[in-house]
Design a protein around this motif. Structure first.
Motif, mmCIF file in Angstrom:
data_model
loop_
_atom_site.group_PDB
_atom_site.id
_atom_site.type_symbol
_atom_site.label_atom_id
_atom_site.label_comp_id
_atom_site.label_asym_id
_atom_site.label_seq_id
_atom_site.Cartn_x
_atom_site.Cartn_y
_atom_site.Cartn_z
ATOM 1 N N VAL A 1 0.837 -1.205 0.000
ATOM 2 C CA VAL A 1 0.000 0.000 0.000
ATOM 3 C C VAL A 1 0.870 1.253 0.000
ATOM 4 N N ASP A 2 0.510 2.182 -0.874
ATOM 5 C CA ASP A 2 1.200 3.462 -0.979
ATOM 6 C C ASP A 2 0.146 4.560 -0.957
ATOM 7 N N GLY A 3 0.562 5.785 -0.762
ATOM 8 C CA GLY A 3 -0.417 6.847 -0.655
ATOM 9 C C GLY A 3 0.019 8.162 -1.261
ATOM 10 N N LEU A 4 -0.976 8.883 -1.772
ATOM 11 C CA LEU A 4 -0.811 10.234 -2.281
ATOM 12 C C LEU A 4 -1.711 11.158 -1.486
ATOM 13 N N VAL A 5 -1.339 12.416 -1.429
ATOM 14 C CA VAL A 5 -2.209 13.428 -0.849
ATOM 15 C C VAL A 5 -2.298 14.611 -1.801
ATOM 16 N N TYR A 6 -3.393 15.327 -1.702
ATOM 17 C CA TYR A 6 -3.576 16.583 -2.418
ATOM 18 C C TYR A 6 -3.505 17.680 -1.373
ATOM 19 N N GLU A 7 -2.574 18.585 -1.585
ATOM 20 C CA GLU A 7 -2.312 19.634 -0.602
ATOM 21 C C GLU A 7 -2.624 21.000 -1.191
ATOM 22 N N ILE A 8 -3.321 21.817 -0.408
ATOM 23 C CA ILE A 8 -3.584 23.210 -0.763
ATOM 24 C C ILE A 8 -3.089 24.065 0.390
ATOM 25 N N ASP A 9 -2.134 24.936 0.106
ATOM 26 C CA ASP A 9 -1.588 25.852 1.120
ATOM 27 C C ASP A 9 -1.195 25.133 2.410
ATOM 28 N N GLY A 10 -0.567 23.970 2.276
ATOM 29 C CA GLY A 10 -0.098 23.236 3.445
ATOM 30 C C GLY A 10 -1.146 22.382 4.124
ATOM 31 N N ASN A 11 -2.363 22.374 3.609
ATOM 32 C CA ASN A 11 -3.443 21.568 4.191
ATOM 33 C C ASN A 11 -3.763 20.392 3.284
ATOM 34 N N ILE A 12 -3.829 19.198 3.863
ATOM 35 C CA ILE A 12 -4.159 17.991 3.122
ATOM 36 C C ILE A 12 -5.678 17.929 2.978
ATOM 37 N N VAL A 13 -6.161 17.956 1.727
ATOM 38 C CA VAL A 13 -7.603 17.977 1.484
ATOM 39 C C VAL A 13 -8.084 16.767 0.681
ATOM 40 N N GLY A 14 -7.159 15.915 0.248
ATOM 41 C CA GLY A 14 -7.532 14.723 -0.491
ATOM 42 C C GLY A 14 -6.489 13.640 -0.305
ATOM 43 N N LEU A 15 -6.926 12.399 -0.435
ATOM 44 C CA LEU A 15 -5.992 11.279 -0.306
ATOM 45 C C LEU A 15 -6.345 10.185 -1.292
ATOM 46 N N ALA A 16 -5.336 9.403 -1.634
ATOM 47 C CA ALA A 16 -5.516 8.221 -2.465
ATOM 48 C C ALA A 16 -4.558 7.154 -1.947
ATOM 49 N N HIS A 17 -5.087 5.984 -1.682
ATOM 50 C CA HIS A 17 -4.276 4.824 -1.287
ATOM 51 C C HIS A 17 -4.356 3.827 -2.431
ATOM 52 N N TYR A 18 -3.215 3.303 -2.826
ATOM 53 C CA TYR A 18 -3.181 2.403 -3.968
ATOM 54 C C TYR A 18 -2.103 1.341 -3.776
ATOM 55 N N ARG A 19 -2.133 0.331 -4.676
ATOM 56 C CA ARG A 19 -1.158 -0.752 -4.583
ATOM 57 C C ARG A 19 -1.068 -1.493 -5.916
ATOM 58 N N ARG A 20 -0.044 -2.270 -6.023
ATOM 59 C CA ARG A 20 0.138 -3.183 -7.141
ATOM 60 C C ARG A 20 -0.775 -4.382 -6.910
ATOM 61 N N ASP B 1 -11.944 16.014 1.028
ATOM 62 C CA ASP B 1 -12.675 16.739 2.073
ATOM 63 C C ASP B 1 -13.909 17.395 1.443
ATOM 64 N N PRO B 2 -15.093 17.179 2.017
ATOM 65 C CA PRO B 2 -16.316 17.746 1.438
ATOM 66 C C PRO B 2 -16.248 19.254 1.184
ATOM 67 N N LYS B 3 -15.490 19.977 1.998
ATOM 68 C CA LYS B 3 -15.371 21.433 1.805
ATOM 69 C C LYS B 3 -14.582 21.791 0.544
ATOM 70 N N HIS B 4 -13.885 20.822 -0.017
ATOM 71 C CA HIS B 4 -13.044 21.091 -1.192
ATOM 72 C C HIS B 4 -13.513 20.349 -2.441
ATOM 73 N N ARG B 5 -14.696 19.794 -2.392
ATOM 74 C CA ARG B 5 -15.222 19.102 -3.563
ATOM 75 C C ARG B 5 -15.643 20.121 -4.618
ATOM 76 N N GLY B 6 -15.724 19.661 -5.849
ATOM 77 C CA GLY B 6 -16.099 20.541 -6.950
ATOM 78 C C GLY B 6 -14.902 21.251 -7.564
ATOM 79 N N GLN B 7 -13.687 20.917 -7.126
ATOM 80 C CA GLN B 7 -12.467 21.535 -7.658
ATOM 81 C C GLN B 7 -11.657 20.546 -8.502
#
Length: 164
Positions: free
Chosen positions: A68-87, A106-112
């Motif tokens: 398992v590996d992970g990505l995050v989506y960061e806006i101005d130092g705040n993590i607002v999205g994540l993805a966990h994935y694997r082979r 994060d629901p507050k950041h949806r629609g972007q």
């Protein structure tokens, strides 16, 4: 530009440039924000979450020997999205593919288009690893996510079963 100047430049940019956005590999410093998001993901799917599960997944994400590996989506130092994935091996294809286990914004950041950007990053990762395919599942009533998935990916005709 030497390493220190680059660091100072990036520090300045992240501190003073509003709207700095990036997708990056999850890091140890993300734990508190990641936990909040992952609890939100569990709440969305009405799955019980506890500290043992959180710690287990967190450890997996930082263990080079775990799939398992992970990505995050960061806006101005705040993590607002994540993805966990694997082979994931695909015997009928005779090759590995990617599997996206968790995707949450994060629901507050949806629609972007954050979810779409994370999936596009998964496509890049898949190609770089020679997987050339990323698979995932979602719940039937996740209408908002399915509208994205229907637009950017091909829905398969497979049903999912679980044996307990």
């Amino acid at each position: 530009m030497n390493g220190f100047q680059k660091f100072e430049s990036e520090k300045f940019a992240s501190k003073y440039i509003s709207g700095l956005k990036m997708i990056r590999k999850i890091q140890l410093r993300d734990k508190e924000q990641w936990e909040k998001l992952y609890k939100g993901y569990a709440d969305f799917y009405k799955v019980e979450m506890n500290n043992k599960i959180l710690q287990t997944v967190w450890n997996w994400l930082h263990d080079e020997n775990h799939a398992v590996d992970g990505l995050v989506y960061e806006i101005d130092g705040n993590i607002v999205g994540l993805a966990h994935y694997r082979r994931m091996p695909s015997p009928l294809r005779g090759q590995d593919i990617g599997f996206l286990d968790d995707l949450f914004v994060d629901p507050k950041h949806r629609g972007q288009k954050i979810g779409e950007k994370l999936i596009n990053k998964m496509k890049e990762i898949s190609k770089s690893k020679g997987w050339n395919l990323v698979r995932w599942i979602t719940r039937d009533d996740n209408v908002r996510a399915k509208s994205l998935y229907d637009r950017i990916a091909e829905k398969t005709n497979w049903d999912v079963y679980e044996l307990k």
